[in-house]
Scaffold this motif. Sequence first.
Motif, PDB file in Angstrom:
ATOM      1  N   ILE A 134       1.137  -0.729  -0.188  1.00 46.00           N
ATOM      2  CA  ILE A 134       0.216   0.311  -0.149  1.00 46.00           C
ATOM      3  C   ILE A 134       0.851   1.279  -0.078  1.00 46.00           C
ATOM      4  O   ILE A 134       1.884   1.559   0.777  1.00 46.00           O
ATOM      5  CB  ILE A 134      -1.084  -0.322   1.180  1.00 46.00           C
ATOM      6  N   SER A 135       0.593   2.270  -0.607  1.00 47.20           N
ATOM      7  CA  SER A 135       0.942   3.405  -0.840  1.00 47.20           C
ATOM      8  C   SER A 135      -0.091   4.442  -0.984  1.00 47.20           C
ATOM      9  O   SER A 135      -1.363   4.524  -1.203  1.00 47.20           O
ATOM     10  CB  SER A 135       2.873   3.694  -2.165  1.00 47.20           C
ATOM     11  N   SER A 136       0.560   5.971   0.394  1.00 42.44           N
ATOM     12  CA  SER A 136       0.001   7.265  -0.841  1.00 42.44           C
ATOM     13  C   SER A 136       1.069   7.907  -1.750  1.00 42.44           C
ATOM     14  O   SER A 136       1.370   7.369  -1.983  1.00 42.44           O
ATOM     15  CB  SER A 136      -0.098   7.759   0.489  1.00 42.44           C
ATOM     16  N   PHE A 137      -0.071   8.753  -2.156  1.00 43.87           N
ATOM     17  CA  PHE A 137      -0.008   9.449  -3.206  1.00 43.87           C
ATOM     18  C   PHE A 137       0.031  11.251  -3.254  1.00 43.87           C
ATOM     19  O   PHE A 137      -0.711  11.129  -2.519  1.00 43.87           O
ATOM     20  CB  PHE A 137      -0.719   8.562  -5.110  1.00 43.87           C
ATOM     21  N   ASN A 138       0.735  11.178  -3.950  1.00 41.38           N
ATOM     22  CA  ASN A 138       1.396  12.715  -4.559  1.00 41.38           C
ATOM     23  C   ASN A 138       1.344  14.071  -3.005  1.00 41.38           C
ATOM     24  O   ASN A 138       1.327  15.238  -3.561  1.00 41.38           O
ATOM     25  CB  ASN A 138       0.113  12.831  -5.655  1.00 41.38           C
ATOM     26  N   GLY A 139       0.254  13.379  -1.756  1.00 42.56           N
ATOM     27  CA  GLY A 139       0.384  14.362  -1.088  1.00 42.56           C
ATOM     28  C   GLY A 139      -0.219  16.060  -0.657  1.00 42.56           C
ATOM     29  O   GLY A 139      -1.414  15.624  -0.867  1.00 42.56           O
ATOM     30  N   VAL A 140       0.068  17.120  -0.773  1.00 44.37           N
ATOM     31  CA  VAL A 140      -0.895  17.686  -0.969  1.00 44.37           C
ATOM     32  C   VAL A 140      -1.270  18.512  -1.788  1.00 44.37           C
ATOM     33  O   VAL A 140      -0.374  19.497  -2.484  1.00 44.37           O
ATOM     34  CB  VAL A 140      -0.553  19.529   0.065  1.00 44.37           C
ATOM     35  N   SER A 141      -2.213  17.568  -2.956  1.00 40.55           N
ATOM     36  CA  SER A 141      -2.694  18.199  -3.789  1.00 40.55           C
ATOM     37  C   SER A 141      -3.647  18.020  -4.281  1.00 40.55           C
ATOM     38  O   SER A 141      -4.284  16.680  -4.165  1.00 40.55           O
ATOM     39  CB  SER A 141      -1.173  17.887  -4.946  1.00 40.55           C
ATOM     40  N   VAL A 142      -4.205  18.269  -5.555  1.00 40.46           N
ATOM     41  CA  VAL A 142      -4.614  17.882  -6.668  1.00 40.46           C
ATOM     42  C   VAL A 142      -5.195  16.662  -6.727  1.00 40.46           C
ATOM     43  O   VAL A 142      -6.676  15.237  -7.019  1.00 40.46           O
ATOM     44  CB  VAL A 142      -5.760  18.546  -7.407  1.00 40.46           C
ATOM     45  N   ASN A 143      -3.864  15.818  -7.008  1.00 42.95           N
ATOM     46  CA  ASN A 143      -3.806  14.291  -7.660  1.00 42.95           C
ATOM     47  C   ASN A 143      -3.409  13.482  -6.473  1.00 42.95           C
ATOM     48  O   ASN A 143      -3.061  12.856  -6.852  1.00 42.95           O
ATOM     49  CB  ASN A 143      -2.404  14.640  -8.427  1.00 42.95           C
ATOM     50  N   SER A 144      -3.865  13.479  -5.090  1.00 41.46           N
ATOM     51  CA  SER A 144      -3.883  12.999  -3.263  1.00 41.46           C
ATOM     52  C   SER A 144      -4.589  11.700  -4.015  1.00 41.46           C
ATOM     53  O   SER A 144      -5.480  11.625  -4.545  1.00 41.46           O
ATOM     54  CB  SER A 144      -4.449  13.836  -2.223  1.00 41.46           C
ATOM     55  N   GLY A 145      -4.241  10.347  -3.363  1.00 39.41           N
ATOM     56  CA  GLY A 145      -5.172   9.403  -3.975  1.00 39.41           C
ATOM     57  C   GLY A 145      -3.979   8.164  -2.987  1.00 39.41           C
ATOM     58  O   GLY A 145      -3.247   9.005  -2.508  1.00 39.41           O
ATOM     59  N   ALA A 146      -4.521   7.443  -3.465  1.00 41.23           N
ATOM     60  CA  ALA A 146      -3.380   6.360  -2.566  1.00 41.23           C
ATOM     61  C   ALA A 146      -3.314   4.616  -4.175  1.00 41.23           C
ATOM     62  O   ALA A 146      -3.992   4.269  -4.690  1.00 41.23           O
ATOM     63  CB  ALA A 146      -4.133   5.585  -1.568  1.00 41.23           C
ATOM     64  N   GLY A 147      -2.634   4.178  -3.557  1.00 40.01           N
ATOM     65  CA  GLY A 147      -2.386   2.699  -4.235  1.00 40.01           C
ATOM     66  C   GLY A 147      -2.519   1.780  -3.719  1.00 40.01           C
ATOM     67  O   GLY A 147      -1.852   1.308  -2.125  1.00 40.01           O
ATOM     68  N   PHE A 148      -3.335   0.157  -4.138  1.00 37.13           N
ATOM     69  CA  PHE A 148      -3.078  -0.666  -3.593  1.00 37.13           C
ATOM     70  C   PHE A 148      -2.925  -1.902  -4.212  1.00 37.13           C
ATOM     71  O   PHE A 148      -2.748  -2.063  -5.440  1.00 37.13           O
ATOM     72  CB  PHE A 148      -4.498  -1.090  -3.036  1.00 37.13           C
ATOM     73  N   GLY A 205       7.528 -11.020  -9.086  1.00 39.69           N
ATOM     74  CA  GLY A 205       6.722 -10.952 -10.150  1.00 39.69           C
ATOM     75  C   GLY A 205       6.203 -10.022 -10.518  1.00 39.69           C
ATOM     76  O   GLY A 205       6.217  -8.832  -9.863  1.00 39.69           O
ATOM     77  N   LEU A 206       4.712 -10.654 -11.393  1.00 41.91           N
ATOM     78  CA  LEU A 206       3.572  -9.779 -11.647  1.00 41.91           C
ATOM     79  C   LEU A 206       2.444  -9.270 -10.564  1.00 41.91           C
ATOM     80  O   LEU A 206       2.639  -9.909  -9.712  1.00 41.91           O
ATOM     81  CB  LEU A 206       3.191 -10.364 -12.289  1.00 41.91           C
ATOM     82  N   TRP A 207       2.371  -7.898 -10.040  1.00 48.71           N
ATOM     83  CA  TRP A 207       1.247  -7.609  -8.867  1.00 48.71           C
ATOM     84  C   TRP A 207       0.144  -7.262  -9.658  1.00 48.71           C
ATOM     85  O   TRP A 207      -0.008  -6.872 -11.442  1.00 48.71           O
ATOM     86  CB  TRP A 207       2.215  -6.661  -8.689  1.00 48.71           C
ATOM     87  N   ASN A 208      -1.544  -6.808  -9.199  1.00 48.66           N
ATOM     88  CA  ASN A 208      -2.424  -6.226  -9.415  1.00 48.66           C
ATOM     89  C   ASN A 208      -2.065  -5.061  -8.750  1.00 48.66           C
ATOM     90  O   ASN A 208      -2.048  -4.826  -7.409  1.00 48.66           O
ATOM     91  CB  ASN A 208      -2.974  -6.866  -8.908  1.00 48.66           C
ATOM     92  N   ARG A 209      -2.522  -3.778  -8.936  1.00 51.08           N
ATOM     93  CA  ARG A 209      -2.305  -2.632  -9.224  1.00 51.08           C
ATOM     94  C   ARG A 209      -3.685  -1.664  -8.963  1.00 51.08           C
ATOM     95  O   ARG A 209      -4.258  -1.832 -10.039  1.00 51.08           O
ATOM     96  CB  ARG A 209      -1.324  -1.637  -9.131  1.00 51.08           C
ATOM     97  N   PHE A 210      -4.204  -1.031  -8.072  1.00 54.49           N
ATOM     98  CA  PHE A 210      -5.691  -0.407  -8.099  1.00 54.49           C
ATOM     99  C   PHE A 210      -5.188   0.413  -7.434  1.00 54.49           C
ATOM    100  O   PHE A 210      -5.043   1.297  -6.183  1.00 54.49           O
ATOM    101  CB  PHE A 210      -6.516  -1.295  -6.639  1.00 54.49           C
ATOM    102  N   PRO A 211      -5.356   1.864  -8.233  1.00 54.10           N
ATOM    103  CA  PRO A 211      -5.070   2.719  -7.605  1.00 54.10           C
ATOM    104  C   PRO A 211      -6.557   3.786  -7.243  1.00 54.10           C
ATOM    105  O   PRO A 211      -7.876   3.450  -7.727  1.00 54.10           O
ATOM    106  CB  PRO A 211      -4.937   4.098  -8.314  1.00 54.10           C
ATOM    107  N   VAL A 212      -7.146   4.913  -6.129  1.00 47.77           N
ATOM    108  CA  VAL A 212      -8.039   5.412  -5.286  1.00 47.77           C
ATOM    109  C   VAL A 212      -7.624   7.235  -5.498  1.00 47.77           C
ATOM    110  O   VAL A 212      -6.999   7.129  -5.475  1.00 47.77           O
ATOM    111  CB  VAL A 212      -9.017   5.075  -4.771  1.00 47.77           C
ATOM    112  N   VAL A 213      -8.500   7.909  -5.924  1.00 52.67           N
ATOM    113  CA  VAL A 213      -8.414   9.046  -5.550  1.00 52.67           C
ATOM    114  C   VAL A 213      -9.275   9.447  -4.299  1.00 52.67           C
ATOM    115  O   VAL A 213     -10.056   9.101  -4.154  1.00 52.67           O
ATOM    116  CB  VAL A 213      -9.101  10.032  -6.980  1.00 52.67           C
ATOM    117  N   ALA A 214      -8.031  10.233  -4.006  1.00 51.72           N
ATOM    118  CA  ALA A 214      -8.902  11.173  -2.232  1.00 51.72           C
ATOM    119  C   ALA A 214     -10.283  11.408  -2.402  1.00 51.72           C
ATOM    120  O   ALA A 214     -10.351  11.616  -1.658  1.00 51.72           O
ATOM    121  CB  ALA A 214      -7.594  11.365  -1.842  1.00 51.72           C
TER     122      ALA A 214
END
Length: 210
Positions: free
Chosen positions: A45-59, A69-78
């Motif tokens: 899990i990671s958070s994305f982009n900090g204090v901005s319009v593009n804040s979000g997270a990735g699972f 190997g390969l990963w399944n990745r799912f982003p969400v918008v804050a």
Amino acid sequence: TRDGVEVSRVTLTSFWSGVTIKGAAVSAFDPKVYFDRFNGRFILISSFNGVSVNSGAGFAVSQTSDPTGLWNRFPVVADPLSTGGAGGAGKWIDYPTVGFNNNWIVVMENVFTYTCNASAVCSSGGYAGPQIYALDKQAAYANTLSTISLFESDFNTVCLPSATPETELACGFTMAPAITEDNTTNTEYIVEDWDSTAAQLRVARITGTA
């Protein structure tokens, strides 16, 4: 390995390469990594982009027990309604906590407001409440996850005026989902430091079907 031999090395930014929030590339921070030993999968899990319009997270979940190997990745918008540029405003998320059980991977993020000045420089504001994301674990593992459930409530309008704040999701802060050490429990518990002066914890739970 457990013997201290490096298997591979990748930067956090390159791990999330190709993932975008509102069309923008991500700058990832606050990574959390776990291993689901009952299903042989890694969870990142990671958070994305900090204090901005593009804040979000990735699972992300590994497709096998091999993290190289390969990963399944799912982003969400804050905050889908946030704006950037001069006079922009919205919400951003920070410091994920992670847990999982038989049904879900559960991620909690603390939500804060932000505003941008005339030079489009954005600064963080006050606390706005919690966001709790619940992912159907088996769907994430199968890469068929199409919906991520979101539980959220506003700190200022719901928590502060409440006569029973201990019952309000909006009053939650850094709520920690449990890493459930079996593959049968259908309830996901979440604990937090409720009142350190009174030595009180608060326990919440998520129930239902995946």
